[in-house]
Design a protein around this motif. Sequence first.
Motif, PDB file in Angstrom:
ATOM      1  N   GLU A   1      53.053  33.691  71.680  1.00  0.00           N
ATOM      2  CA  GLU A   1      53.890  33.017  72.679  1.00  0.00           C
ATOM      3  C   GLU A   1      53.592  31.521  72.671  1.00  0.00           C
ATOM      4  OE1 GLU A   1      54.152  34.793  76.533  1.00  0.00           O
ATOM      5  OE2 GLU A   1      55.799  33.424  77.097  1.00  0.00           O
TER       6      GLU A   1
ATOM      7  N   TRP B   1      58.485  33.298  71.521  1.00  0.00           N
ATOM      8  CA  TRP B   1      57.373  33.728  70.678  1.00  0.00           C
ATOM      9  C   TRP B   1      57.670  33.258  69.256  1.00  0.00           C
ATOM     10  CZ3 TRP B   1      59.455  36.479  74.613  1.00  0.00           C
ATOM     11  CH2 TRP B   1      58.603  37.011  75.571  1.00  0.00           C
TER      12      TRP B   1
ATOM     13  N   PHE C   1      64.908  38.929  83.408  1.00  0.00           N
ATOM     14  CA  PHE C   1      63.890  37.997  82.927  1.00  0.00           C
ATOM     15  C   PHE C   1      63.601  36.961  84.007  1.00  0.00           C
ATOM     16  CE2 PHE C   1      65.516  38.530  78.266  1.00  0.00           C
ATOM     17  CZ  PHE C   1      64.977  39.815  78.235  1.00  0.00           C
TER      18      PHE C   1
ATOM     19  N   HIS D   1      64.979  35.192  76.335  1.00  0.00           N
ATOM     20  CA  HIS D   1      63.756  35.410  75.561  1.00  0.00           C
ATOM     21  C   HIS D   1      64.101  35.182  74.095  1.00  0.00           C
ATOM     22  CE1 HIS D   1      61.313  38.144  78.531  1.00  0.00           C
ATOM     23  NE2 HIS D   1      61.616  36.953  79.044  1.00  0.00           N
TER      24      HIS D   1
ATOM     25  N   ASP E   1      54.709  27.422  74.174  1.00  0.00           N
ATOM     26  CA  ASP E   1      55.129  26.740  75.400  1.00  0.00           C
ATOM     27  C   ASP E   1      56.641  26.515  75.376  1.00  0.00           C
ATOM     28  OD1 ASP E   1      55.495  25.118  77.564  1.00  0.00           O
ATOM     29  OD2 ASP E   1      54.537  23.347  76.664  1.00  0.00           O
ATOM     30  N   VAL E   2      57.350  27.184  76.290  1.00  0.00           N
ATOM     31  CA  VAL E   2      58.813  27.060  76.318  1.00  0.00           C
ATOM     32  C   VAL E   2      59.242  25.705  76.892  1.00  0.00           C
ATOM     33  CG1 VAL E   2      59.349  27.986  78.617  1.00  0.00           C
ATOM     34  CG2 VAL E   2      60.863  28.527  76.668  1.00  0.00           C
TER      35      VAL E   2
ATOM     36  N   GLU F   1      61.792  34.145  83.543  1.00  0.00           N
ATOM     37  CA  GLU F   1      61.771  32.778  83.017  1.00  0.00           C
ATOM     38  C   GLU F   1      62.162  32.801  81.547  1.00  0.00           C
ATOM     39  OE1 GLU F   1      57.713  31.440  83.227  1.00  0.00           O
ATOM     40  OE2 GLU F   1      56.977  33.368  82.513  1.00  0.00           O
ATOM     41  N   ASP F   2      62.524  31.608  81.013  1.00  0.00           N
ATOM     42  CA  ASP F   2      62.752  31.492  79.571  1.00  0.00           C
ATOM     43  C   ASP F   2      61.399  31.639  78.896  1.00  0.00           C
ATOM     44  OD1 ASP F   2      65.469  30.920  79.968  1.00  0.00           O
ATOM     45  OD2 ASP F   2      65.130  28.746  80.022  1.00  0.00           O
ATOM     46  N   ARG F   3      61.376  32.364  77.747  1.00  0.00           N
ATOM     47  CA  ARG F   3      60.110  32.512  76.993  1.00  0.00           C
ATOM     48  C   ARG F   3      60.409  32.487  75.503  1.00  0.00           C
ATOM     49  NH1 ARG F   3      56.904  37.654  79.484  1.00  0.00           N
ATOM     50  NH2 ARG F   3      55.187  36.832  78.225  1.00  0.00           N
TER      51      ARG F   3
ATOM     52  N   LYS G   1      67.941  34.091  82.376  1.00  0.00           N
ATOM     53  CA  LYS G   1      66.946  33.506  81.463  1.00  0.00           C
ATOM     54  C   LYS G   1      67.014  34.169  80.084  1.00  0.00           C
ATOM     55  CE  LYS G   1      65.377  30.988  84.819  1.00  0.00           C
ATOM     56  NZ  LYS G   1      65.882  29.615  84.905  1.00  0.00           N
TER      57      LYS G   1
END
Length: 410
Positions: free
Chosen positions: A81, A76, A70, A121, A83-84, A72-74, A119
Amino acid sequence: MRCCGRSGATMGSISQKGGPGNSLAWRLCLSIPGGKRDEDLILPINSSLSVTLHQDQLKTTTTVAISKDFAEDRIWLNGREEDVGQPRLQACLREIRRLARKRRNTQDGDSLPFSLSHKVHVASVNNFPTAAGLASSAAGYACLAYTLAQVYGVESDLSEVARRGSGSACRSLYGGFVEWQMGEQADGKDSVARQVAPELHWPELRVLILVVSAEKKLTSSTVGMQTSVETSPLLRFRATSVVPARMAEMMRCIEERDFQGFAQLTMKDSNQFHATCLDTFPPISYLNDTSRRIIQLVHCFNTHHGRTKVAYTFDAGPNAVIFTLDDTVAEFVAAVRHSFPPEANGDKFLKGLQVRPAPLSDELKAVLAVEPTPGSVRYIIATQVGPGPQILDDPNVHLLGPDGLPKPDA
Ligand code: ADP
């Protein structure tokens, strides 16, 4: 690595797990909501109590995955999706990674099969309206904290992780009746949640959520409460002079299953909370005309029976949370249907626990001083007190696929 947990929802004053896959549940908590004395640490100005609602009817499901692949951190939420970088989400992630690092530095903490720099998810779904005053933030952040803790192997108290997301989320980490002790320390280490009574303590207690609006509310609870702390003298009086005695009395009512006491205190506390909203400058108004008609309906119903058989409480929104006992549910649902007849969805008006149809006596109809207003209560969710967060082992219910992205139908 994926993990999924499920947790129940909390509303009002007396009011949620990870590896490959983790989901959560949410709770509803009754009144005695508190303002915050520290907005960064999310420390309240008074203690509070809530009831965790049952995940069979109201739940948040969250899946967390962690991978070196991954970028980046994400996150949903409900399939979209988000804004993290939201500060509260970032605070939760920072806190859980701090606890994981602390644990890794102890001898039993070397077992994580991944690096703490990998990271994450996150995918989460609420099966009830989000940001509509039904405590989605409490259920959501409790479920997130619980699921992250499963993935990161953190076994310490999660109050602080959940609280960094949403204050009331720390209560939603437990099932049954839960107290959030405000604590005294400046660093908030003693501001923690504790179970007052377990899920099965009061089996006759029932909860009806009268959904008046599933729309996103105009004032978020966080912004509203901050303004109240800054401007309402009544809120300060309430926190110092009213809530402490009410907390003690509410715990007695729960321990002794004293419904009359529980119900009256719940209504009085909801009313006072909303009085502090009006005392806020500029004023905040979470209740609408339908909320006020529901209040009137409850009082007429109780007067007709000569005792308190039903109680209402309203959180930061117009939707009512009703407490009653199993022997009264059918008659009260009939009274709501009489006063707020469904416009089109008659067969979908009542969701959740089964409630047998009950006739309404002519005497009761006559005293329900509410002019019927079709469609203003959209539907009712019937539920009861529920457990804390549950780990979901079945990969079919996880929200992230093997590629770490939301499954198409999640
Ligand atoms: P509510 O009354 O539903 O708690 P708030 O406006 O106080 O409404 O909080 C809603 C916010 O909480 C959302 O905008 C989102 O940031 C967060 N939230 C809600 N559900 C979840 C979830 N399942 N996982 C993570 N965050 C969530």
